[in-house]
Design an enzyme around this catalytic site. Structure first.
Site, PDB file in Angstrom:
ATOM      1  N   SER A   1       0.824  -1.209   0.000  1.00  0.00           N
ATOM      2  CA  SER A   1       0.000   0.000   0.000  1.00  0.00           C
ATOM      3  C   SER A   1       0.852   1.251   0.000  1.00  0.00           C
ATOM      4  O   SER A   1       0.338   2.345  -0.191  1.00  0.00           O
ATOM      5  CB  SER A   1      -0.843   0.061   1.273  1.00  0.00           C
ATOM      6  OG  SER A   1      -1.560  -1.105   1.457  1.00  0.00           O
TER       7      SER A   1
ATOM      8  N   HIS B   1      -0.907  -2.474  -7.216  1.00  0.00           N
ATOM      9  CA  HIS B   1      -1.642  -2.165  -5.992  1.00  0.00           C
ATOM     10  C   HIS B   1      -3.151  -2.201  -6.268  1.00  0.00           C
ATOM     11  O   HIS B   1      -3.701  -1.303  -6.913  1.00  0.00           O
ATOM     12  CB  HIS B   1      -1.216  -0.780  -5.465  1.00  0.00           C
ATOM     13  CG  HIS B   1      -1.910  -0.380  -4.211  1.00  0.00           C
ATOM     14  ND1 HIS B   1      -2.308   0.907  -3.952  1.00  0.00           N
ATOM     15  CD2 HIS B   1      -2.313  -1.113  -3.142  1.00  0.00           C
ATOM     16  CE1 HIS B   1      -2.897   0.962  -2.783  1.00  0.00           C
ATOM     17  NE2 HIS B   1      -2.920  -0.259  -2.267  1.00  0.00           N
TER      18      HIS B   1
ATOM     19  N   GLU C   1      -3.243   0.330  -9.234  1.00  0.00           N
ATOM     20  CA  GLU C   1      -2.124   1.225  -9.538  1.00  0.00           C
ATOM     21  C   GLU C   1      -0.942   0.369  -9.987  1.00  0.00           C
ATOM     22  O   GLU C   1      -0.703  -0.705  -9.431  1.00  0.00           O
ATOM     23  CB  GLU C   1      -1.720   2.011  -8.285  1.00  0.00           C
ATOM     24  CG  GLU C   1      -2.752   3.027  -7.847  1.00  0.00           C
ATOM     25  CD  GLU C   1      -2.344   3.753  -6.573  1.00  0.00           C
ATOM     26  OE1 GLU C   1      -2.266   4.974  -6.603  1.00  0.00           O
ATOM     27  OE2 GLU C   1      -2.107   3.093  -5.542  1.00  0.00           O
TER      28      GLU C   1
ATOM     29  N   ASN D   1      -3.469   6.073  -1.834  1.00  0.00           N
ATOM     30  CA  ASN D   1      -3.289   6.179  -0.381  1.00  0.00           C
ATOM     31  C   ASN D   1      -2.647   7.500   0.047  1.00  0.00           C
ATOM     32  O   ASN D   1      -2.813   7.923   1.185  1.00  0.00           O
ATOM     33  CB  ASN D   1      -2.486   4.984   0.137  1.00  0.00           C
ATOM     34  CG  ASN D   1      -3.332   3.717   0.152  1.00  0.00           C
ATOM     35  OD1 ASN D   1      -4.560   3.797   0.250  1.00  0.00           O
ATOM     36  ND2 ASN D   1      -2.699   2.573   0.051  1.00  0.00           N
TER      37      ASN D   1
HETATM   38  N1  3HC Z   1     -16.146  -9.149  -2.120  1.00  0.00           N
HETATM   39  C1  3HC Z   1     -16.858  -9.247  -3.256  1.00  0.00           C
HETATM   40  N2  3HC Z   1     -17.903  -8.469  -3.552  1.00  0.00           N
HETATM   41  C2  3HC Z   1     -18.304  -7.589  -2.628  1.00  0.00           C
HETATM   42  C3  3HC Z   1     -17.638  -7.459  -1.396  1.00  0.00           C
HETATM   43  C4  3HC Z   1     -16.517  -8.289  -1.158  1.00  0.00           C
HETATM   44  N3  3HC Z   1     -15.785  -8.227  -0.038  1.00  0.00           N
HETATM   45  N4  3HC Z   1     -18.253  -6.499  -0.680  1.00  0.00           N
HETATM   46  C5  3HC Z   1     -19.265  -6.046  -1.437  1.00  0.00           C
HETATM   47  N5  3HC Z   1     -19.293  -6.702  -2.608  1.00  0.00           N
HETATM   48  C6  3HC Z   1     -20.195  -6.454  -3.733  1.00  0.00           C
HETATM   49  C7  3HC Z   1     -21.622  -6.823  -3.468  1.00  0.00           C
HETATM   50  O1  3HC Z   1     -21.890  -8.158  -3.824  1.00  0.00           O
HETATM   51  C8  3HC Z   1     -22.378  -5.872  -4.383  1.00  0.00           C
HETATM   52  O2  3HC Z   1     -22.384  -6.377  -5.721  1.00  0.00           O
HETATM   53  P1  3HC Z   1     -23.441  -5.885  -6.830  1.00  0.00           P
HETATM   54  O3  3HC Z   1     -23.114  -4.448  -7.153  1.00  0.00           O
HETATM   55  O4  3HC Z   1     -23.187  -6.806  -7.982  1.00  0.00           O
HETATM   56  O5  3HC Z   1     -24.782  -6.009  -6.218  1.00  0.00           O
HETATM   57  C9  3HC Z   1     -21.519  -4.623  -4.369  1.00  0.00           C
HETATM   58  O6  3HC Z   1     -20.225  -5.041  -3.938  1.00  0.00           O
HETATM   59  C10 3HC Z   1     -22.051  -3.600  -3.413  1.00  0.00           C
HETATM   60  O7  3HC Z   1     -22.122  -4.207  -2.137  1.00  0.00           O
HETATM   61  P2  3HC Z   1     -23.274  -3.975  -1.082  1.00  0.00           P
HETATM   62  O8  3HC Z   1     -24.554  -3.627  -1.784  1.00  0.00           O
HETATM   63  O9  3HC Z   1     -23.302  -5.114  -0.109  1.00  0.00           O
HETATM   64  O10 3HC Z   1     -22.734  -2.786  -0.221  1.00  0.00           O
HETATM   65  P3  3HC Z   1     -22.439  -1.315  -0.614  1.00  0.00           P
HETATM   66  O11 3HC Z   1     -23.301  -0.808  -1.699  1.00  0.00           O
HETATM   67  O12 3HC Z   1     -22.416  -0.641   0.697  1.00  0.00           O
HETATM   68  O13 3HC Z   1     -20.940  -1.362  -1.213  1.00  0.00           O
HETATM   69  C11 3HC Z   1     -18.601  -1.287  -1.024  1.00  0.00           C
HETATM   70  C12 3HC Z   1     -19.885  -1.938  -0.518  1.00  0.00           C
HETATM   71  C13 3HC Z   1     -18.387  -1.625  -2.491  1.00  0.00           C
HETATM   72  C14 3HC Z   1     -17.478  -1.861  -0.187  1.00  0.00           C
HETATM   73  C15 3HC Z   1     -18.740   0.280  -0.872  1.00  0.00           C
HETATM   74  O14 3HC Z   1     -19.111   0.594   0.434  1.00  0.00           O
HETATM   75  C16 3HC Z   1     -17.472   1.017  -1.210  1.00  0.00           C
HETATM   76  O15 3HC Z   1     -17.151   1.262  -2.360  1.00  0.00           O
HETATM   77  N6  3HC Z   1     -16.710   1.420  -0.156  1.00  0.00           N
HETATM   78  C17 3HC Z   1     -15.450   2.121  -0.324  1.00  0.00           C
HETATM   79  C18 3HC Z   1     -14.362   1.108  -0.574  1.00  0.00           C
HETATM   80  C19 3HC Z   1     -13.035   1.774  -0.773  1.00  0.00           C
HETATM   81  O16 3HC Z   1     -12.839   2.965  -0.663  1.00  0.00           O
HETATM   82  N7  3HC Z   1     -12.037   0.931  -1.055  1.00  0.00           N
HETATM   83  C20 3HC Z   1     -10.673   1.384  -1.223  1.00  0.00           C
HETATM   84  C21 3HC Z   1      -9.992   1.291   0.092  1.00  0.00           C
HETATM   85  S1  3HC Z   1      -8.304   1.793  -0.049  1.00  0.00           S
HETATM   86  C22 3HC Z   1      -7.502   0.424  -0.533  1.00  0.00           C
HETATM   87  O17 3HC Z   1      -8.057  -0.639  -0.738  1.00  0.00           O
HETATM   88  C23 3HC Z   1      -6.025   0.555  -0.664  1.00  0.00           C
HETATM   89  C24 3HC Z   1      -5.308  -0.175   0.437  1.00  0.00           C
HETATM   90  O18 3HC Z   1      -3.927  -0.136   0.140  1.00  0.00           O
HETATM   91  C25 3HC Z   1      -5.518   0.421   1.810  1.00  0.00           C
END
Ligand code: 3HC
Length: 292
Positions: A120, A141, A153, A191
């Site tokens: 990250s 990433h 990335e 990040n």
């Molecule tokens: N694995 C697979 N699919 C998943 C999942 C998982 N862990 N979590 C959710 N999903 C899918 C669901 O099945 C659903 O699919 P669909 O669109 O086909 O129906 C879709 O994602 C949306 O899920 P939900 O309806 O259950 O829930 P939300 O609408 O609340 O979405 C979320 C969940 C996609 C996680 C949304 O809240 C989101 O985009 N959050 C922000 C995530 C983010 O910012 N990620 C980046 C973090 S930084 C990073 O990763 C870098 C690292 O280095 C720190």
């Protein structure tokens, strides 16, 4: 360079199992490695559960689900990665742990194989220099949850050659992800921007400007973020958030990246977010309850 057919994934946690899931769906053979058979079993159950959910939502077919599962094998020995064309490391954000993995991995891997780190924040150039093949080392990433997020990335180290970059780009594109190319700077692009925002949200809590609910509601409803910053911190893992802030603070030597003392305290308490059932929310009941 020969086409990538078999991909190794080191670490079966949330990033590792997500990468294995998407790579297998895209038609790659995947070897998922972790240190314990129990962790691998639980990762395979997670992958199966997430694929089942995709079938239920009709985003993939039952046939695609079955084929993806047959493409994934698991191994609790690094020797299992010997035939891989590309290995992606997704271990914890601790440089000494990653160094040890790369040292042991180089001993079993064929010389032409590419090594990628899903770090990250840590310098790709520095990690590459610990291997026997810095020109075949690259940062890929992915974002969490990998099956949902559209971006990866790509980060070249100083020695990464063009063939490695092109092979990584082809692989990520075949996985259906868009690419943002980042220079090798602390925490890269996503990040560098996201974590100071989360750290600032924790300062906002620490200084008593708002409580957990108010801060998350403010950013969800006031800025249309899909998750509030504290909810997102718990989702990423508070230990990972702290490691990234430390890399930014040390690497850029600017006090604006100082990790919030409250973040440090939560990590010291072992309150690491969702994975430990407690962070800015308590996840042990029916629904998450703010801890402040
Ligand atoms: N694995 C697979 N699919 C998943 C999942 C998982 N862990 N979590 C959710 N999903 C899918 C669901 O099945 C659903 O699919 P669909 O669109 O086909 O129906 C879709 O994602 C949306 O899920 P939900 O309806 O259950 O829930 P939300 O609408 O609340 O979405 C979320 C969940 C996609 C996680 C949304 O809240 C989101 O985009 N959050 C922000 C995530 C983010 O910012 N990620 C980046 C973090 S930084 C990073 O990763 C870098 C690292 O280095 C720190």
């Amino acid at each position: 360079m020969a086409a990538i057919k078999t991909v190794g994934v080191i670490g079966s946690g949330q990033m590792g199992n997500g990468i294995a899931h998407v790579a297998a769906l895209a038609g790659f053979n995947v070897v998922l490695y972790d240190v314990s058979a129990d962790r691998l079993k639980s990762a395979m159950a997670t992958i199966n559960g997430n694929l089942t959910r995709q079938v239920a939502k009709k985003t993939i077919t039952e046939d695609a689900h079955k084929k993806a599962l047959t493409r994934i094998t698991s191994s609790d020995s690094l020797d299992g990665l010997a035939a891989c064309d590309l290995v992606i490391e997704t271990a914890v954000e601790k440089e000494e742990i990653k160094r040890k993995i790369f040292h042991d991995l180089c001993a079993v891997l064929k010389p032409e194989a590419i090594i990628a780190s899903n770090t990250s924040s840590i310098s790709i150039t520095r990690l590459a220099a610990t291997t026997d093949r810095p020109e075949k080392f690259i940062g890929i990433h992915f974002m969490n949850p990998v099956p949902v997020m559209e971006l990866a990335e790509l980060i070249r180290g100083i020695a990464t050659d063009d063939a490695t970059f092109d092979a990584a780009r082809e692989f990520v594109t075949a996985m259906g992800k868009q690419i943002a190319v980042s220079e090798d700077f602390p925490a890269f692009i996503v990040n560098r921007i996201l974590l100071p925002m989360i750290n600032e949200a924790i300062y906002t809590l620490y200084e008593g400007v708002g409580n957990v609910e108010a801060i998350d509601a403010a950013m969800k409803l006031g800025a249309h973020h899909p998750m509030g910053p504290l909810e997102l911190a718990d989702f990423i893992g508070l230990d990972t958030c702290l490691s990234i802030m430390q890399v930014l603070h040390e690497g850029l030597a600017d006090s604006k990246y100082r990790p919030c003392p409250l973040l440090v305290k939560y990590v010291e308490a072992g309150w690491l977010g969702r994975k430990s059932q407690r962070g800015f929310y308590d996840y042990r009941g029916d629904k998450p309850v703010p801890t402040r």
